[in-house]
Design an enzyme around this catalytic site. Sequence first.
Site, PDB file in Angstrom:
ATOM      1  N   ASP A 277       5.260  69.599 -33.118  1.00 37.95           N
ATOM      2  CA  ASP A 277       6.423  69.586 -34.005  1.00 37.95           C
ATOM      3  C   ASP A 277       6.986  70.985 -34.164  1.00 37.95           C
ATOM      4  OD1 ASP A 277       4.634  67.148 -34.822  1.00 37.95           O
ATOM      5  OD2 ASP A 277       6.682  66.714 -35.470  1.00 37.95           O
TER       6      ASP A 277
HETATM    7  C1  LIG Z   1       7.336  64.322 -29.191  1.00 35.82           C
HETATM    8  S1  LIG Z   1       7.091  63.878 -30.852  1.00 35.82           S
HETATM    9  C2  LIG Z   1       6.339  65.248 -31.534  1.00 35.82           C
HETATM   10  C3  LIG Z   1       5.474  64.902 -32.757  1.00 35.82           C
HETATM   11  O1  LIG Z   1       6.152  64.146 -33.800  1.00 35.82           O
HETATM   12  C4  LIG Z   1       5.196  63.237 -34.382  1.00 35.82           C
HETATM   13  O2  LIG Z   1       5.190  63.299 -35.779  1.00 35.82           O
HETATM   14  P1  LIG Z   1       5.881  62.113 -36.673  1.00 35.82           P
HETATM   15  O3  LIG Z   1       5.476  60.799 -36.054  1.00 35.82           O
HETATM   16  O4  LIG Z   1       5.329  62.334 -38.055  1.00 35.82           O
HETATM   17  O5  LIG Z   1       7.354  62.395 -36.586  1.00 35.82           O
HETATM   18  C5  LIG Z   1       3.870  63.709 -33.869  1.00 35.82           C
HETATM   19  O6  LIG Z   1       3.397  64.833 -34.584  1.00 35.82           O
HETATM   20  C6  LIG Z   1       4.265  64.066 -32.447  1.00 35.82           C
HETATM   21  O7  LIG Z   1       3.293  64.735 -31.758  1.00 35.82           O
END
Ligand SMILES: CSC[C@H]1O[C@H](OP(=O)(O)O)[C@H](O)[C@@H]1O
Length: 404
Positions: A277
Amino acid sequence: MSERTLQAIKFDKTNVSLEILDQLLLPYSTSYISIKTIEDAFQAIKLMQVRGAPAIAIVGSFAIVVDTYNYLKYSSESTNRTVESLINSIDYLITSRPTAVNLSNALNDIKNLINKSYKSTDLINQTIYKIIYDYSVALYEDDLANNFKIGENGLNYIKSILKEENFKGPFSIITICNTGSLATSGHGTALGIIRSTYEKLNKSNTNEEFWLDHVYPLETRPYNQGAKLTTYELDYERIPFTLICDNMVSALINTLNDSKPIKHSSAPVKFIIVGADRVVKNGDSANKIGTFQLSVIANYFNSIPGSNKIKFIVAAPNTTIDLNTNSGKDIIIEERPANELTTLKGPVLTANGIGEKLTVGIATPGISVWNPAFDVAPYNLIDAIVTEESSITKDASGKFNLSK
Ligand SMILES: CSC[C@H]1O[C@H](OP(=O)(O)O)[C@H](O)[C@@H]1O
């Protein structure tokens, strides 16, 4: 299960309309919801109806396009919307989720493009709309192209490591959360590397002496992106996988290292591949909660003399790299509501399909809960950061030299 799709985002260039796949209903129901305003996008991102660092940046940008388009097309003369009011709305949208740098990067880019040519008191016009439109379409299209490049670079890194080790036979990969088409414009980042690797290195079609035999997605409590979304994508692609709980990783690696089979495979884990992220200047990488532990587990098994070596890979496009932040200690970690951890939401499963959505309590009511959505894998436990440009490894002094 209703008709399956992996398209998280639908932007119609002709009608200038935006729809997102409601990921809170997956994998049992496919339902698209319309995003007409910046407020709609804020709520959808906050509630995680759409999630994934690249996806929320793309939805945020397209929401500004649609909101501005509708304003210019339907608003009466009296509602003069200034650049200042649009910039304020964009700043509000940035607050929907603070950790993933993609959202703030994209929306700050849009703000900067507008502010370069317009004063705060200027009224919104078609030229401003075109600036936002062109930026957002490019962001979406570049993300898809970059994901395929990340997939290829990750595959080449995997092949180089296995050849360097003179590894032969089947291998497995562990991954956390969801980093596939449902988190991006398509193909994915970490799951994009898994897609590209399986496409080129599954036993039935490889000339190499090694092949990807099995994938172990983690459930990824408490939102369960792995159990709900990554299994959905792997099943859709017919990539062999077995779902595990977040607390099973060490036992899984140990069992496979002893050449004992797990359900359908005894292939040792050779790679743990995760998304990101926010990757900061020194290489510290914020990702879904549980990622830090995975880097520690890989490091533990690698410290055992003569043991099977596991590489810890972070997959991230340049849009996820934040060179303005020096270390992981400076990353704001989003904390989410306690009820996401103390309850489970989902449809009733009946003999004829799915019923209404229920909320089930799974913890003592009213207790203290800590629910951080992310943690930070320290750069010294990361073997490679794979971007659309290359697979970046540490230099002789053990440091990453990141640039964009
Ligand atoms: C390519 S997505 C990157 C990242 O986003 C996800 O978090 P969330 O589902 O809370 O938005 C997850 O950390 C992924 O690795």
